[in-house]
Scaffold this motif. Structure first.
Motif, PDB file in Angstrom:
ATOM      1  N   GLU B 263     -38.886 -45.236 -17.412  1.00 38.97           N
ATOM      2  CA  GLU B 263     -39.153 -46.055 -18.602  1.00 38.97           C
ATOM      3  C   GLU B 263     -40.568 -46.630 -18.566  1.00 38.97           C
ATOM      4  O   GLU B 263     -41.149 -46.951 -19.597  1.00 38.97           O
ATOM      5  CB  GLU B 263     -38.139 -47.204 -18.691  1.00 38.97           C
ATOM      6  CG  GLU B 263     -36.720 -46.786 -19.005  1.00 38.97           C
ATOM      7  CD  GLU B 263     -35.942 -46.325 -17.767  1.00 38.97           C
ATOM      8  OE1 GLU B 263     -36.569 -46.160 -16.683  1.00 38.97           O
ATOM      9  OE2 GLU B 263     -34.730 -46.126 -17.882  1.00 38.97           O
ATOM     10  N   ALA B 264     -41.110 -46.798 -17.374  1.00 40.03           N
ATOM     11  CA  ALA B 264     -42.453 -47.369 -17.249  1.00 40.03           C
ATOM     12  C   ALA B 264     -43.526 -46.301 -17.401  1.00 40.03           C
ATOM     13  O   ALA B 264     -44.576 -46.538 -17.988  1.00 40.03           O
ATOM     14  CB  ALA B 264     -42.603 -48.062 -15.898  1.00 40.03           C
ATOM     15  N   LYS B 265     -43.262 -45.117 -16.876  1.00 45.63           N
ATOM     16  CA  LYS B 265     -44.366 -44.148 -16.797  1.00 45.63           C
ATOM     17  C   LYS B 265     -44.310 -42.988 -17.787  1.00 45.63           C
ATOM     18  O   LYS B 265     -45.331 -42.331 -17.995  1.00 45.63           O
ATOM     19  CB  LYS B 265     -44.487 -43.632 -15.367  1.00 45.63           C
ATOM     20  CG  LYS B 265     -43.299 -42.861 -14.853  1.00 45.63           C
ATOM     21  CD  LYS B 265     -43.513 -42.500 -13.374  1.00 45.63           C
ATOM     22  CE  LYS B 265     -42.303 -41.770 -12.831  1.00 45.63           C
ATOM     23  NZ  LYS B 265     -42.332 -41.610 -11.390  1.00 45.63           N
ATOM     24  N   LEU B 266     -43.148 -42.714 -18.361  1.00 45.42           N
ATOM     25  CA  LEU B 266     -43.054 -41.561 -19.256  1.00 45.42           C
ATOM     26  C   LEU B 266     -43.867 -41.791 -20.536  1.00 45.42           C
ATOM     27  O   LEU B 266     -43.712 -42.797 -21.204  1.00 45.42           O
ATOM     28  CB  LEU B 266     -41.571 -41.323 -19.611  1.00 45.42           C
ATOM     29  CG  LEU B 266     -41.211 -39.942 -20.123  1.00 45.42           C
ATOM     30  CD1 LEU B 266     -41.427 -38.881 -19.028  1.00 45.42           C
ATOM     31  CD2 LEU B 266     -39.760 -39.923 -20.581  1.00 45.42           C
ATOM     32  N   VAL B 267     -44.769 -40.841 -20.821  1.00 44.98           N
ATOM     33  CA  VAL B 267     -45.640 -41.015 -21.990  1.00 44.98           C
ATOM     34  C   VAL B 267     -44.929 -40.545 -23.255  1.00 44.98           C
ATOM     35  O   VAL B 267     -44.898 -41.233 -24.271  1.00 44.98           O
ATOM     36  CB  VAL B 267     -46.960 -40.236 -21.787  1.00 44.98           C
ATOM     37  CG1 VAL B 267     -47.848 -40.379 -23.011  1.00 44.98           C
ATOM     38  CG2 VAL B 267     -47.685 -40.738 -20.540  1.00 44.98           C
ATOM     39  N   ASP B 268     -44.319 -39.380 -23.139  1.00 42.76           N
ATOM     40  CA  ASP B 268     -43.774 -38.737 -24.331  1.00 42.76           C
ATOM     41  C   ASP B 268     -42.342 -39.207 -24.623  1.00 42.76           C
ATOM     42  O   ASP B 268     -41.382 -38.484 -24.384  1.00 42.76           O
ATOM     43  CB  ASP B 268     -43.818 -37.215 -24.130  1.00 42.76           C
ATOM     44  CG  ASP B 268     -43.479 -36.486 -25.426  1.00 42.76           C
ATOM     45  OD1 ASP B 268     -43.583 -37.120 -26.498  1.00 42.76           O
ATOM     46  OD2 ASP B 268     -43.094 -35.310 -25.355  1.00 42.76           O
ATOM     47  N   ALA B 269     -42.210 -40.405 -25.083  1.00 41.10           N
ATOM     48  CA  ALA B 269     -40.884 -40.934 -25.431  1.00 41.10           C
ATOM     49  C   ALA B 269     -41.050 -41.900 -26.592  1.00 41.10           C
ATOM     50  O   ALA B 269     -40.958 -43.119 -26.433  1.00 41.10           O
ATOM     51  CB  ALA B 269     -40.270 -41.626 -24.216  1.00 41.10           C
ATOM     52  N   PRO B 270     -41.286 -41.370 -27.770  1.00 42.15           N
ATOM     53  CA  PRO B 270     -41.624 -42.222 -28.918  1.00 42.15           C
ATOM     54  C   PRO B 270     -40.557 -43.269 -29.239  1.00 42.15           C
ATOM     55  O   PRO B 270     -40.878 -44.371 -29.671  1.00 42.15           O
ATOM     56  CB  PRO B 270     -41.786 -41.221 -30.071  1.00 42.15           C
ATOM     57  CG  PRO B 270     -41.257 -39.915 -29.575  1.00 42.15           C
ATOM     58  CD  PRO B 270     -41.266 -39.937 -28.092  1.00 42.15           C
ATOM     59  N   GLY B 271     -39.308 -42.948 -28.983  1.00 41.47           N
ATOM     60  CA  GLY B 271     -38.220 -43.886 -29.280  1.00 41.47           C
ATOM     61  C   GLY B 271     -38.254 -45.129 -28.396  1.00 41.47           C
ATOM     62  O   GLY B 271     -37.584 -46.117 -28.689  1.00 41.47           O
ATOM     63  N   TRP B 272     -39.015 -45.091 -27.318  1.00 44.38           N
ATOM     64  CA  TRP B 272     -39.010 -46.210 -26.381  1.00 44.38           C
ATOM     65  C   TRP B 272     -40.169 -47.187 -26.607  1.00 44.38           C
ATOM     66  O   TRP B 272     -40.359 -48.105 -25.814  1.00 44.38           O
ATOM     67  CB  TRP B 272     -39.121 -45.678 -24.934  1.00 44.38           C
ATOM     68  CG  TRP B 272     -37.887 -44.976 -24.465  1.00 44.38           C
ATOM     69  CD1 TRP B 272     -36.727 -44.834 -25.132  1.00 44.38           C
ATOM     70  CD2 TRP B 272     -37.713 -44.309 -23.195  1.00 44.38           C
ATOM     71  NE1 TRP B 272     -35.825 -44.122 -24.386  1.00 44.38           N
ATOM     72  CE2 TRP B 272     -36.401 -43.789 -23.195  1.00 44.38           C
ATOM     73  CE3 TRP B 272     -38.523 -44.094 -22.085  1.00 44.38           C
ATOM     74  CZ2 TRP B 272     -35.887 -43.077 -22.122  1.00 44.38           C
ATOM     75  CZ3 TRP B 272     -38.005 -43.391 -21.012  1.00 44.38           C
ATOM     76  CH2 TRP B 272     -36.695 -42.885 -21.033  1.00 44.38           C
ATOM     77  N   ALA B 274     -44.446 -48.048 -27.402  1.00 48.48           N
ATOM     78  CA  ALA B 274     -45.758 -47.622 -26.920  1.00 48.48           C
ATOM     79  C   ALA B 274     -45.792 -47.499 -25.405  1.00 48.48           C
ATOM     80  O   ALA B 274     -45.389 -48.419 -24.688  1.00 48.48           O
ATOM     81  CB  ALA B 274     -46.822 -48.619 -27.378  1.00 48.48           C
ATOM     82  N   ALA B 275     -46.268 -46.339 -24.934  1.00 48.63           N
ATOM     83  CA  ALA B 275     -46.281 -46.084 -23.490  1.00 48.63           C
ATOM     84  C   ALA B 275     -47.134 -47.113 -22.742  1.00 48.63           C
ATOM     85  O   ALA B 275     -46.799 -47.531 -21.632  1.00 48.63           O
ATOM     86  CB  ALA B 275     -46.802 -44.677 -23.220  1.00 48.63           C
ATOM     87  N   GLY B 276     -48.216 -47.536 -23.362  1.00 49.83           N
ATOM     88  CA  GLY B 276     -49.113 -48.476 -22.687  1.00 49.83           C
ATOM     89  C   GLY B 276     -48.497 -49.858 -22.490  1.00 49.83           C
ATOM     90  O   GLY B 276     -48.948 -50.644 -21.660  1.00 49.83           O
TER      91      GLY B 276
END
Lengths: 275, 320
Positions: B263-272, B274-276
């Motif tokens: 949950e902290a590092k995955l970039v490609d997960a739009p539903g979660w 903003a990755a940053g």
């Protein structure tokens, strides 16, 4: 467990002799040895060693406090002897006044006196009250609990915190005819006494009494201590120099989750408990 | 009706450990940090019974990390190759009061760097910043036993916090921490019984209990935080109950554990979201949760997460 070490008692011949000869070193050694063995308090009982009980109590207190700062448990049924001890004591770390019945035929107000003396001795002073009244020591469960309830009630009326109250359910020698029912009676009484106040009063016993006159004394003491601990006993007047007994205390507390288990739990018990 | 007083009181307390030595005490630190001292549970009892203010130790690695996600690496990529500058950045830009120098690069499965490298980095970081240091081995017993004594010697007199001593590997580090005058981290794998045993073992070697900080291992939010929380809580209650073998301040490793979470590092997960933002939030939430169990030192990585947690600490501890 709050361990009150029993050895400084004029009933023991070495202590009796030391009192007669005013030999401070014997008393100091006993105080030191019992402290190192894990005593939370040191019981101080003049016993039958001297005619001048008040003066002897003072001499014992002074002799002990010259060698260690372990809190004391002044042990006498006579308020005057306790008062004499309190005059010379340093009770900064606490003191227990041991002991008073609920009342006596000759002194209805005796428990009040102990509470008053404890109040004067400071906020860390406690009393041991026996489940015994002017009719003597009860043999059955209900009377023990009823007296304990009156003790708690009296303490509450006086504004005396239940955490400063130790209730001693009086252990009788198991070898006395028809006394074998008593250990279980005491445990059953303890089951009820712990609910008499919140926070619960402490519960204590003069453990060695249970094996008086019997063979296998240490074994009887140990087994009963473990049984009583599981019924809420959180203090006892014991021989802390009995290593096997101390191991039972450490193991019982560990099994009841009062001490965190470690592979060295026996070894560290006494050092962990030191105030 | 008056509000009843329900605060419990305890007889025991957590010991106080001071990390760092200034010039007056034979070191070169410009500040020290004192942790521990609680006489009650977190939020329990009076202000006088609370612990020293918890502190954040910001992680600095001895060599360029290979596996940090971009959201985390972003903040440090200009200093990755210079641990001294990295530490300086943590102190000067991010307000770190403590630096945790983690010798990841010495691990045989990673870069297998040697003791001379570790000593050089230790000296470099000690020179670059004035805050106290935590010196943390790579976790490989054999390599740590080779390298950490040298690291300890390089920081002799600085009164660092050095670790970690484990049940089956405590002798070398304990002896060297004792000789060089450092504080020691005792380490157990989320196991309170082993935690107590390690403390007993190092204390048997003559190491003073009041110079120990415990590390119970850490689980991040969603990855075992409940185990870490309940162990920290149990440690505190044991300390308050008078168990001297459990009466130490505690450190936990929130940075590393939080950034392992997908949950902290995955970039490609739009539903979660903003990755940053996810990573710093994961790290801050883990830290704040553990603070409430009574942890005293928190190892952290992302500057934004550290700022959030520092702000939280300052808010709840306004009187300090």
């Amino acid at each position: 467990m709050i361990l009150i070490a029993e050895r400084i008692n004029g009933m023991f011949t070495d202590v009796k002799k030391a009192i007669a000869e005013k030999d401070k070193q014997v008393i100091g050694e006993l105080a030191k040895k019992q402290t190192e063995a894990g005593a939370t308090y040191l019981d101080v009982n003049v016993g039958t060693a001297a005619a001048d009980q008040e003066g002897t109590m003072q001499w014992l207190v002074e002799s002990i406090q010259e060698t260690c700062t372990t809190p004391l448990c002044l042990d006498s049924q006579k308020p005057g002897v306790i008062a004499a001890g309190l005059k010379v004591i340093n009770a900064k770390g606490g003191v227990i006044l041991n002991s008073t019945p609920l009342n006596k035929k000759t002194d209805e107000e005796i428990m009040d006196k102990y509470i008053e003396m404890a109040e004067q001795a400071g906020p860390k002073a406690s009393i041991i009250a026996l489940t015994m009244d002017k009719n003597g020591v009860p043999q059955d469960i209900d009377t023990r609990v009823a007296i304990a309830a009156e003790i708690v009630q009296k303490a509450m009326e006086k504004g005396f915190d239940s955490r400063r109250l130790f209730i001693d359910t009086i252990v009788l020698p198991v070898k006395v005819p028809n006394a074998q029912v008593q250990p279980c009676n005491i445990l059953a009484a303890m089951d009820q006494i712990k609910y008499l106040a919140d926070p619960a009063p402490h519960m204590t016993v003069g453990l060695s009494n249970i094996s008086q006159g019997a063979t296998e004394r240490s074994l009887i003491n140990r087994v009963f201590l473990a049984m009583a601990a599981s019924h809420g006993l959180d203090s006892a007047i014991v021989d802390v120099l009995d290593e096997k007994l101390m191991n039972v205390v450490a193991t019982a507390e560990m099994l009841m989750n009062k001490q965190i288990y470690s592979d060295s739990f026996l070894k560290v018990y006494t050092s962990v408990k030191k105030p | 009706m008056a509000v009843p007083e329900i605060a419990e009181s305890f007889t025991g307390s957590v010991s106080r450990v001071t990390i760092g030595a200034t010039k007056d005490s034979g070191g070169t630190r410009t500040s020290t940090v004192t942790v521990g001292g609680a006489r009650n549970v977190v939020y329990g009892g009076s202000m006088e019974e609370t612990s020293e203010k918890p502190v954040i130790a910001m992680d600095v690695l001895d060599s360029r990390p290979e596996d940090w996600p971009d959201a985390l690496a972003e903040a440090y990529k200009d200093v990755f190759d210079s641990p001294g500058d990295w530490a300086k950045k943590c102190v000067e830009e991010f307000g770190a009061e403590l630096i945790c120098l983690k010798f990841e690069g010495i691990h045989p499965d990673k870069k297998d760097l040697d003791a001379s490298h570790a000593v050089k980095i230790t000296e470099e970081v000690a020179k670059a910043v004035g805050v106290p240091l935590v010196l943390w081995g790579c976790g490989n017993d054999e390599k740590d036993n080779q390298v950490m004594p040298k690291v300890s010697g390089a920081a002799k007199g600085e009164n660092c916090l050095i670790g970690t001593a484990k049940e089956d590997n405590y002798k070398a580090l304990t002896a060297i921490a004792l000789a060089d005058g450092h504080n020691l981290i005792t380490h157990a794998p989320l196991d309170i019984n082993i935690a107590k045993q390690v403390n007993i073992l190092v204390s048997d070697m003559g190491f003073p209990l009041e110079r120990i900080v415990t590390f119970q291992a850490t689980g991040a939010l969603g990855y075992g935080i409940e185990y870490a929380y309940s162990i920290q809580e149990r440690q505190r209650l044991a300390a308050l109950g008078g168990d001297k073998m459990m009466a130490m301040p505690a450190i936990c490793d929130v940075g590393y554990e939080s950034w392992r979470a997908k949950e902290a590092k995955l970039v490609d997960a739009p539903g979660w979201g903003a990755a940053g933002d996810r990573g710093p939030m994961w790290e801050a939430t883990t830290a704040i949760c553990l603070l409430q169990a009574g942890v005293d030192i928190i190892r952290m990585r992302h500057p934004r997460a550290a700022a959030t947690v520092k702000n939280f600490i300052n808010q709840i501890r306004k009187k300090d």
